[in-house]
Write a protein that holds these residues in place. Structure first.
Motif: not given
Length: 232
Positions: A164-173
């Motif tokens: 996982f490398t996504h930088e979007a806030y709600y993806a990371r949360m």
């Protein structure tokens, strides 16, 4: 009066300005919230799902209110249909998700009627979403993984977390939330994963925070988790 017009009329009778203000503060993005509470929407959705016009309503793309979109997602999870048709409606609906609340409620509604009816079929279906560059598509995929924190899938979930490398806030949360659920159900495996995790520092530390916040983790374990925090 069309089903959509009827739905809007009923929603307007249920709107609550005080709740709208509170709910809007929790959901950045939508500016079309009426302020109808989730239990009231569930009652509406159950009624609509039994009516013949539910497909017309779910397929409509001219929604005016946040609650209409929420209802569409709920109905897709509630209405009686074969798994293949439900998957087609899920595919139709996912691009409409533009906030965490619709995403998470929708994913929750699919536990029994989609995952419960064809766990491995749905597992294969969500894989492309787990690679999406879109914030809410990948969040949808990750939140759907909550239904797969089991003996058969835990290794795959932790392997995915390391990619996982996504930088979007709600993806990371969502990823942090998933790891905390993995820890609660599979503490030893998840602890070993955390010790060598390739997650970015922010998502890794958020995962630790979610574990610490859990009421299902004892104080001694929480102290160990606190000591594992990364700098930065």
């Amino acid at each position: 009066m069309t089903t959509t017009e009827s739905v809007r009329k009923e929603l307007k009778t249920l709107e609550d300005p005080t709740y709208r203000e509170f709910h809007s503060s929790l959901i950045p993005g939508p500016n079309n919230i009426l302020g109808v509470r989730i239990p009231q929407l569930r009652i509406m959705a159950k009624g609509l799902a039994k009516k013949e016009g539910w497909r017309t309503f779910v397929e409509a793309t001219d929604t005016q209110y946040y609650e209409e979109t929420m209802l569409q997602g709920m109905i897709i999870g509630l209405a009686k249909m074969e798994l293949e048709e439900r998957i087609n409606y899920i595919r139709l609906f996912v691009p409409r998700i533009n906030n965490w609340a619709v995403c998470d409620i929708f994913s929750g509604e699919l536990k029994k009627t989609a995952v419960g009816k064809g766990k491995e079929t749905v597992w294969q279906f969500i894989q492309p979403y787990l690679k999406s560059k879109e914030e809410y598509e990948i969040r949808f995929g990750i939140v759907m993984l909550f239904h797969y924190v089991d003996e058969d899938h835990i290794d795959s979930l932790l392997e995915y977390a390391d990619l996982f490398t996504h930088e979007a806030y709600y993806a990371r949360m969502a990823m942090a939330w998933m790891i905390s659920i993995c820890f609660i159900k599979f503490p030893d495996k998840t602890m070993e994963y955390l010790k060598q995790s390739k997650l970015d520092n922010w998502t890794y530390n958020k995962s630790l925070q979610k574990i610490i916040e859990s009421l299902r983790v004892d104080k001694e374990t929480k102290d160990i988790i606190r000591s594992m925090k990364r700098a930065g």
